[in-house]
Design a protein around this motif. Structure first.
Motif, short mmCIF file in Angstrom:
data_model
loop_
_atom_site.label_atom_id
_atom_site.label_comp_id
_atom_site.label_asym_id
_atom_site.label_seq_id
_atom_site.Cartn_x
_atom_site.Cartn_y
_atom_site.Cartn_z
N LEU A 80 20.70 -12.44 -32.34
CA LEU A 80 19.85 -13.48 -31.77
C LEU A 80 20.40 -14.88 -32.10
O LEU A 80 20.38 -15.79 -31.26
CB LEU A 80 18.42 -13.34 -32.27
N LEU A 81 20.93 -15.02 -33.33
CA LEU A 81 21.48 -16.32 -33.71
C LEU A 81 22.72 -16.66 -32.87
O LEU A 81 22.85 -17.77 -32.33
CB LEU A 81 21.85 -16.33 -35.19
N LEU A 82 23.62 -15.67 -32.76
CA LEU A 82 24.84 -15.92 -31.97
C LEU A 82 24.50 -16.17 -30.50
O LEU A 82 25.04 -17.07 -29.86
CB LEU A 82 25.79 -14.73 -32.10
N GLY A 83 23.57 -15.35 -29.96
CA GLY A 83 23.17 -15.54 -28.57
C GLY A 83 22.51 -16.89 -28.35
O GLY A 83 22.74 -17.56 -27.34
N GLY A 84 21.69 -17.32 -29.31
CA GLY A 84 21.04 -18.62 -29.19
C GLY A 84 22.03 -19.76 -29.24
O GLY A 84 21.92 -20.74 -28.47
N LEU A 85 23.03 -19.65 -30.14
CA LEU A 85 24.05 -20.70 -30.20
C LEU A 85 24.87 -20.76 -28.91
O LEU A 85 25.22 -21.85 -28.42
CB LEU A 85 24.96 -20.46 -31.41
N MET A 86 25.20 -19.58 -28.37
CA MET A 86 25.93 -19.57 -27.11
C MET A 86 25.10 -20.20 -25.99
O MET A 86 25.61 -20.96 -25.16
CB MET A 86 26.31 -18.14 -26.73
N ALA A 87 23.79 -19.89 -25.98
CA ALA A 87 22.92 -20.44 -24.95
C ALA A 87 22.85 -21.96 -25.06
O ALA A 87 22.93 -22.68 -24.05
CB ALA A 87 21.53 -19.82 -25.07
N LEU A 88 22.68 -22.47 -26.28
CA LEU A 88 22.64 -23.92 -26.46
C LEU A 88 23.97 -24.57 -26.08
O LEU A 88 24.00 -25.68 -25.53
CB LEU A 88 22.30 -24.25 -27.91
N SER A 89 25.07 -23.89 -26.37
CA SER A 89 26.38 -24.45 -26.05
C SER A 89 26.59 -24.61 -24.55
O SER A 89 27.35 -25.48 -24.11
CB SER A 89 27.49 -23.57 -26.63
N LEU A 90 25.91 -23.77 -23.75
CA LEU A 90 26.11 -23.82 -22.31
C LEU A 90 25.40 -24.99 -21.63
O LEU A 90 25.70 -25.31 -20.48
CB LEU A 90 25.64 -22.50 -21.67
N LEU A 91 24.45 -25.62 -22.32
CA LEU A 91 23.68 -26.69 -21.68
C LEU A 91 24.55 -27.86 -21.20
O LEU A 91 24.37 -28.36 -20.09
CB LEU A 91 22.58 -27.18 -22.63
N PRO A 92 25.52 -28.34 -22.00
CA PRO A 92 26.34 -29.47 -21.50
C PRO A 92 27.62 -29.01 -20.80
O PRO A 92 28.61 -29.73 -20.77
CB PRO A 92 26.68 -30.22 -22.80
N ARG A 93 27.62 -27.81 -20.22
CA ARG A 93 28.86 -27.23 -19.68
C ARG A 93 29.41 -28.03 -18.51
O ARG A 93 30.60 -27.96 -18.22
CB ARG A 93 28.61 -25.78 -19.27
N ARG A 94 28.59 -28.79 -17.79
CA ARG A 94 29.08 -29.55 -16.64
C ARG A 94 29.86 -30.80 -17.06
O ARG A 94 30.83 -31.18 -16.42
CB ARG A 94 27.93 -29.95 -15.72
N ARG A 95 29.43 -31.42 -18.15
CA ARG A 95 30.11 -32.63 -18.61
C ARG A 95 31.29 -32.32 -19.52
O ARG A 95 32.29 -33.04 -19.50
CB ARG A 95 29.11 -33.52 -19.36
N PHE A 96 31.18 -31.25 -20.33
CA PHE A 96 32.24 -30.91 -21.28
C PHE A 96 32.62 -29.44 -21.12
O PHE A 96 32.40 -28.63 -22.05
CB PHE A 96 31.79 -31.20 -22.71
N PRO A 97 33.16 -29.03 -19.98
CA PRO A 97 33.41 -27.61 -19.74
C PRO A 97 34.42 -26.99 -20.71
O PRO A 97 34.22 -25.88 -21.19
CB PRO A 97 33.91 -27.58 -18.30
N VAL A 98 35.50 -27.70 -21.01
CA VAL A 98 36.53 -27.14 -21.88
C VAL A 98 36.00 -26.99 -23.30
O VAL A 98 36.21 -25.95 -23.96
CB VAL A 98 37.79 -28.03 -21.86
N THR A 99 35.30 -28.00 -23.79
CA THR A 99 34.73 -27.93 -25.13
C THR A 99 33.71 -26.79 -25.22
O THR A 99 33.68 -26.04 -26.22
CB THR A 99 34.05 -29.26 -25.50
N VAL A 100 32.88 -26.64 -24.22
CA VAL A 100 31.87 -25.57 -24.22
C VAL A 100 32.54 -24.21 -24.26
O VAL A 100 32.14 -23.31 -25.01
CB VAL A 100 30.96 -25.70 -22.98
N MET A 101 33.61 -24.03 -23.47
CA MET A 101 34.29 -22.73 -23.48
C MET A 101 34.93 -22.45 -24.83
O MET A 101 34.91 -21.31 -25.33
CB MET A 101 35.36 -22.71 -22.39
N ALA A 102 35.50 -23.48 -25.46
CA ALA A 102 36.10 -23.29 -26.78
C ALA A 102 35.04 -22.86 -27.80
O ALA A 102 35.27 -21.96 -28.61
CB ALA A 102 36.79 -24.57 -27.22
#
Length: 413
Positions: free
Chosen positions: A49-71
């Motif tokens: 749940l922790l890893l999934g939650g962190l991944m979910a939060l990381s996806l929120l700014p994916r349009r502005r920072f796509p490369v950083t989000v993927m990393a």
């Protein structure tokens, strides 16, 4: 006028700058994060749940920072597989459905990255990372966790997502290029409209000046002459008054045409000579008419027209007539009665040459009546000649008087 080509403008839903498009995009980002978070809740390991939650939060700014989000998402997935491969009880599940965050992150890079090669790198990284799952990392003690059959499914899913994202990326670039093109066309249309309005104002200004200045100069001199000889020579005064009346009627007719253009547009465009307001067609024969009026006003005018019949277009004849008319107007205004004017028009090697020379009534050039600045008259003549593609020069003569020379390329009718 040539037909303007219409460029389709993308709607606000298709472009990131649209208000509704931004609202929908934000809602989609939140929805993707909730999907990842909900997928993580189905696993019972301690850190899923922790890893999934962190991944979910990381996806929120994916349009502005796509490369950083993927990393960040890839780093979290590495942590997930390390926790899964621990010797003791696994602390995370792998592979898990919330790993779909990697595909969302890759899709964001492909769709939103501004670097040409980054979409291909993102796809290659995901494919290689999935392939690495079939062999593991023996040096780090990580055993294989993906069988060959599952690898084909993962690769097929990855390629499907990548192609979909690339198609959206291509559509976005097309929409942006169309929007930029539409803005460019709009600016060009505005610029052309401003230039057309400026040309129209200049044409109307030339017509007003030519009609009003010449007519008034003739009428004033004729009126002065009529007043001087009214008692001594009634016949001469009567002739002057008739000239005033005829000149005034012609001026009123021309003014009516100009006013009609201002009110109704351009109904008689076929009669245009140089882009100005519509007017009655004139020929080189009209030069004799204005020359006769100038003689009646007290000038000595010598006219020589050596141009073959049919050698000039109506526009060229109008331009030549207006130049001669303006020259006579300037002589009447600045040199006055008693001045001599020599007018020469002839065609030479496809060029109409116009030369008007006056003696300034004996006044030294640059002084007194001979010191003319030209003002709007010279500007108007120069504009007419330049519109016709010719050359123009004017200036004081050595001694007294003024000279005007113009050359206009001719087009045989």
């Amino acid at each position: 006028m040539a037909e303007e080509r219409t460029v389709p403008v993308p709607s606000s839903w298709m472009t990131p700058s649209g208000r509704y498009g931004r609202a929908v995009a934000r809602a989609c980002d939140i929805g993707v994060a909730l999907v990842v978070l909900a997928a993580a809740e189905y696993y019972g390991s301690e850190y899923d749940l922790l890893l999934g939650g962190l991944m979910a939060l990381s996806l929120l700014p994916r349009r502005r920072f796509p490369v950083t989000v993927m990393a960040v998402v890839l780093a979290l997935s590495v942590v997930q597989f390390v926790l899964y491969d621990l010797p003791d009880l696994p602390l995370a599940s792998a592979p898990a459905s919330y790993d779909v965050a990697v595909l969302f992150a890759m899709m964001s890079v492909v769709h939103h990255s501004r670097t040409t090669w980054m979409p291909y790198l993102a796809g290659a990284v995901v494919l290689l990372a999935t392939a690495a799952g079939t062999v593991g990392v023996p040096a780090a003690g990580i055993e294989p966790f993906v069988d060959p059959e599952s690898l084909l499914i993962y690769w097929g899913l990855t390629l499907t997502v990548w192609l979909t994202a690339f198609a959206l990326h291509t559509r976005r670039l097309y929409a942006e290029s169309q929007a930029a093109r539409a803005r460019h066309v709009e600016r060009e249309q505005e610029q052309r409209a401003r230039l057309a309005a400026a040309r129209e104002r200049a044409g109307i200004a030339r017509e007003l000046h030519d009609v009003v200045a010449h007519s008034l100069a003739v009428m004033i001199l004729q009126a002065d002459g009529a007043g001087a000889v009214l008692r001594k020579s009634p016949d001469t005064a009567e002739s002057a008054l008739k000239t005033i009346a005829a000149t005034g009627r012609d001026a009123i007719d021309d003014m009516h045409r100009i006013v009609r253009v201002l009110r109704e547009g351009n109904p008689d465009s076929a009669d245009f000579a140089d882009g100005g307001p519509p007017r009655r067609l004139v020929t080189l024969d009209e030069i004799q008419v204005v020359a006769e009026r100038a003689r009646a006003a007290g000038l000595t005018v010598d006219v020589s027209v050596e141009v073959g019949e049919g050698r000039l277009s109506p526009a060229e004849e109008m331009t030549a007539f207006r130049i001669v008319q303006e020259c006579l107007t300037n002589v009447l205004r600045h040199a006055g009665a008693g001045a001599g004017v020599d007018i020469r028009l002839h065609e030479e090697r496809g060029t109409l040459l116009i030369e008007v020379v006056d003696d300034g009534a004996g006044a030294l050039a640059g002084r007194g009546a001979g010191g003319r600045s030209g003002g709007n008259g010279l500007v108007g003549m120069r504009e007419r000649v330049e519109l016709a593609g010719g050359g123009f020069e004017a200036g004081p003569r050595l001694g007294s008087g003024w000279h005007v020379r113009a050359s206009i390329p001719t087009r045989t009718k």
